[in-house]
Each structure stands twice: as structure tokens, then as C-alpha cells.
Design an enzyme around this catalytic site. Structure first.
Site, short mmCIF file in Angstrom:
data_model
loop_
_atom_site.label_atom_id
_atom_site.label_comp_id
_atom_site.label_asym_id
_atom_site.label_seq_id
_atom_site.Cartn_x
_atom_site.Cartn_y
_atom_site.Cartn_z
N ASP A 136 0.87 -1.21 -0.01
CA ASP A 136 0.08 0.24 0.01
C ASP A 136 0.73 1.17 -0.09
OD1 ASP A 136 0.87 -0.13 2.44
OD2 ASP A 136 -1.19 -0.31 3.52
N LYS A 171 -2.28 3.99 -1.72
CA LYS A 171 -1.88 5.49 -2.28
C LYS A 171 -0.99 6.08 -1.15
CE LYS A 171 -6.20 7.51 -0.56
NZ LYS A 171 -7.44 8.08 -0.69
N MET A 195 -0.39 11.16 10.32
CA MET A 195 -1.64 11.67 9.30
C MET A 195 -2.16 13.14 9.68
SD MET A 195 -3.34 7.91 8.66
CE MET A 195 -3.35 7.49 10.57
#
Lengths: 251, 251
Positions: free
Chosen positions: B37, B58, B173
Site C-alpha cells: 500500500d 496510495k 496523518m
């Protein structure tokens, strides 16, 4: 400082040599001297065929020799041109005093690198089938050292704030103080039925998981005769795990 | 479920193949199919000479294909007797949806194992010279996903409680929502001068660290054009690090 000596602080991971990183294994292969602090690390000797091994630890990953003595030992050998590997259980920068060792070495002009390792805090739960985060259950986790009991004057952790968190708690070096820590979490508003898993000897042949709750933790630890090293996982992620389906380990 | 098929959820670590575990590398060598991934993982192809590689991700380690489709893909190939490696950046159980994949696979009767990996949350700071704990500075650390902004209805994290903690914060993130998160931490009582380090592309060739403070974070991220992936480290441990003396990387 003369010669090409240097020090690599290498994270050994939770204990199984198989969970060392490729870079960590290569550093062992290059080492002249390995200073190790967990008996588990002796299983990594075949990776360091050229090196002398010197034990500087005791159980629970704390140093048995004084930190200053250890720092001087590393500086002395690196200054003689040796490649010293300081093999530390878990990750050197997660309750490993790696920061102090790096400062001492760089003050002495000794080249030093850090090779991260798997922290037992997350690796032991993973091996026991417990995800420390899970969508809809926990979007954060907190790793706390339990080596001091709540209320101790040297304590830096605010247990009231920790109790208020919604995420997973991972308690390291906390077996001895677990009853007092459970009380502090309950006093801070955590519910007695909060699931708890105690992962003992994570990744090692004697690995086992004791399931409990915050309200019954003290009694369960005593009943199951839990000894360090162990990681105590507190939170609803414990209920997500289904260990019986889980790790199909084929070595 | 027939045949000897199985799935290994392998943590790839922060990106550098050198930071994979020995067990993870062996699983790649045994694999028939690798579902990966993160583009960074392509650098691990030489470790999986027999396998077909299929990209399911992605940037920022989120799936580009639907999780159900991905689960069915794993089940299908394992049911045909193949050894599938699901190569996930960081650790499978730290914001990796590994728990969901394990549940889906075990529901389908597919043998599954988890091979923990270095979480970028701690490995990226370590490589940048920042210890996430340090004696007298921080005895706990909290890892939080910043993929939702404070105030979002789906949010599980209590930012008020997080702000009250005395330890290190590691935000994953979180680049996009960093200004809102900094505001929430300031509103919760953290001081504007709290040191912050943003470690971008940890372990990768483009790795760099942007130093900032909580009060100036939003402007500094914009000025330095910080893009994901990055780990944002908040706390006094940032001031402990002396990167200029630090990692002497010789590959």
C-alpha cells in the site's frame, strides 16, 4: 577521539531474534563488542560472530551497572577504534535511556547512530492478536511507564489526564505498581469493566496473555502469578482481539 | 478454505527496506503474492523474488481500493493455496486497519499471522535524533491520528484530555489538520512555545526535519511546504535532540 570507532544503539525488539531489523542484524555482524541488557538478547549471538559480548543488564531492561560507568565503557572502546553495539531491548528511545547515551557519546565526540527497534509496547500486543488502534474503537494510544506508582514525587505522568483519554493505554514496567495504577485510573473515571490484557514474555517461548478488567486486575495478576516483563493493555481493543483464530506461527 | 494458503500481515516499517524485520523479510521471500500500500515498499521487491506484486494503496498509507474488495482478494488467493503477504507501511496494528483484516480473514477460515513492523510514529523521530521518552522530561507518549480535525463528529480522540498530558505527542496523518490540532492543544492549555518537530519522509532519501513551536506550527508548515507523510512530534523531548551530532548513517 581517534580511529574509526563508533557506537550503534540497536533496538533488539521484544526478544525473538526474528524481530530484529535487517539493519540491526547487520550492525551485530559488524560489531567488535556487544553490550546487552536483556538475557533474551543472548539468542542473537549467532548474528555477531566477531564480537565479544558483555552483559550490562538485568531483567526488565534496566541497567545493572551504573549509567556513567556504561557510558565510559562505550567511549573507551569506541575511542580505541572499535565498533560497539549497544543492544537494547525494545526500542532505544522508548524508555531505553537511549537519549542519555547519545548525549554522553556525542559530548565525547564519538560517532553514534540509532537503529530503531520494535517497541515491546506495541509488538507484544500485536503478537497476542490485539490491535492498539481499531476503527470505531480507538484512534489513539498512550504508552506510560509504570515504574513509579501514582503519587510518587518524581512522577511526570498525570494519571488524571491519562484516565480521561478515550484511547488504548499500554503500560510498561507496570506489573509491580499495577494495583495502584488501576486504582488511579478508576478514580479518574475509567470503568471497572474496562477490558485489560496482560501480555507476558511477548515474543518469547513462554509468551502468554492474561485477560482481566480494570476492576479485577490486582487480583488476577496475583492469581496468575504474573511477573515482569509484561505489557498491560487497557481498553476496548482488547475485546476486538480473537486470539483463538489468530497467530498461526510457523517460525 | 482448502490448501495451505495463508496471509501474513507484515509491517514494512517507515519505508527503508533496511528497517524491515528479519521475519518480515523471510515472509516476503516465501510469498506468492504481495499486496502493498505504499510506493516506498517497491524498494522491497528484491526480497520477494517469487511473488507477484499488486499495488492497493496510495500515499499516506490508506487503501485506494475498497477494504471489502481487498479482503476478498486476500481470501480468494489464500483459498487457492497461495501465501499472500499484505505489506503495510509502519505496523499493521497502528492505524493500519490490520485488526479489520484479521477479523475478515479469520471469519473466512484463512490462517493469518501478524508480523509487527516499526511504527513510523516512533521510528521517524528516532532517526531524526528525537527520543520520545527521556528521563526527567517525558515518561509517557501518546500517538494520535490527525486524519479527522478536532470537533469532527466521528472523532474518538478527546483533544482536551490530550492537551492536559505532560508527555510527548506523536501526531500521524496530521499535516492537513495540524493548524486546527495546534489550536485545540493551545485551547487545552499547552503553551505556544512548546517545541515541535515535523519529521518528513522518515527513513527515506528525502527525509528532513522542520523545527517549530506549537504557536508557529501552522505558518511553519506552510512556509516549508510540508507534505505528507510526516510525523509531528510535540513536547520538550524535541529540545533534547541534537541532530547535528547525531545520526552517522553509513547504510
Amino acid at each position: 577521539m581517534t580511529g574509526a570507532g563508533r557506537v550503534s544503539l540497536v533496538g533488539a525488539g521484544p526478544g525473538d531474534p526474528d524481530l530484529l531489523t535487517l539493519r540491526g542484524a547487520r550492525r551485530l555482524g559488524e560489531a567488535d563488542l556487544v553490550l546487552y541488557d536483556a538475557l533474551a538478547s543472548e539468542r542473537m549471538r549467532p548474528l555477531a560472530p566477531r564480537a565479544r559480548w558483555f552483559y550490562v543488564g538485568k531483567r526488565a531492561c534496566r541497567n545493572s551497572i551504573d549509567q556513567d560507568v556504561l557510558n565510559r565503557l562505550m567511549i573507551k572502546h569506541a575511542s580505541r577504534g572499535r565498533h560497539v553495539v549497544r543492544l537494547k531491548c525494545g526500542d532505544p528511545f522508548v524508555f531505553g535511556r537511549g537519549g542519555e547515551e547519545v548525549l554522553a557519546l556525542s559530548d565525547a565526540g564519538v560517532p553514534v547512530e540509532v537503529v530503531p527497534g520494535l517497541s515491546t509496547a506495541t509488538a507484544a500486543p500485536a503478537l497476542a492478536g490485539i490491535p492498539v488502534t481499531h476503527r470505531g474503537v480507538a484512534h489513539d494510544f498512550t504508552v506510560v511507564s509504570g515504574h513509579l506508582p501514582p503519587g510518587h514525587p518524581d512522577l511526570l505522568t498525570d494519571w488524571d489526564a491519562v484516565a480521561r483519554l478515550h484511547g488504548t493505554l499500554l503500560l510498561m514496567m507496570a506489573v509491580e505498581n499495577a494495583p495502584a495504577i488501576a486504582d488511579a485510573l478508576l478514580a479518574g473515571g475509567r470503568k471497572p469493566e474496562t477490558p485489560v490484557a496482560v501480555v507476558c514474555d511477548g515474543s518469547m517461548p513462554g509468551e502468554r496473555t492474561v485477560l482481566s478488567t480494570l476492576g479485577s486486575l490486582a487480583g488476577d495478576l496475583e492469581r496468575d502469578e504474573v511477573q515482569p516483563p509484561a505489557i498491560i493493555v487497557v481498553g476496548d481493543v482488547v475485546a476486538v482481539a480473537r486470539p483463538e483464530h489468530y497467530n498461526d506461527r510457523r517460525g
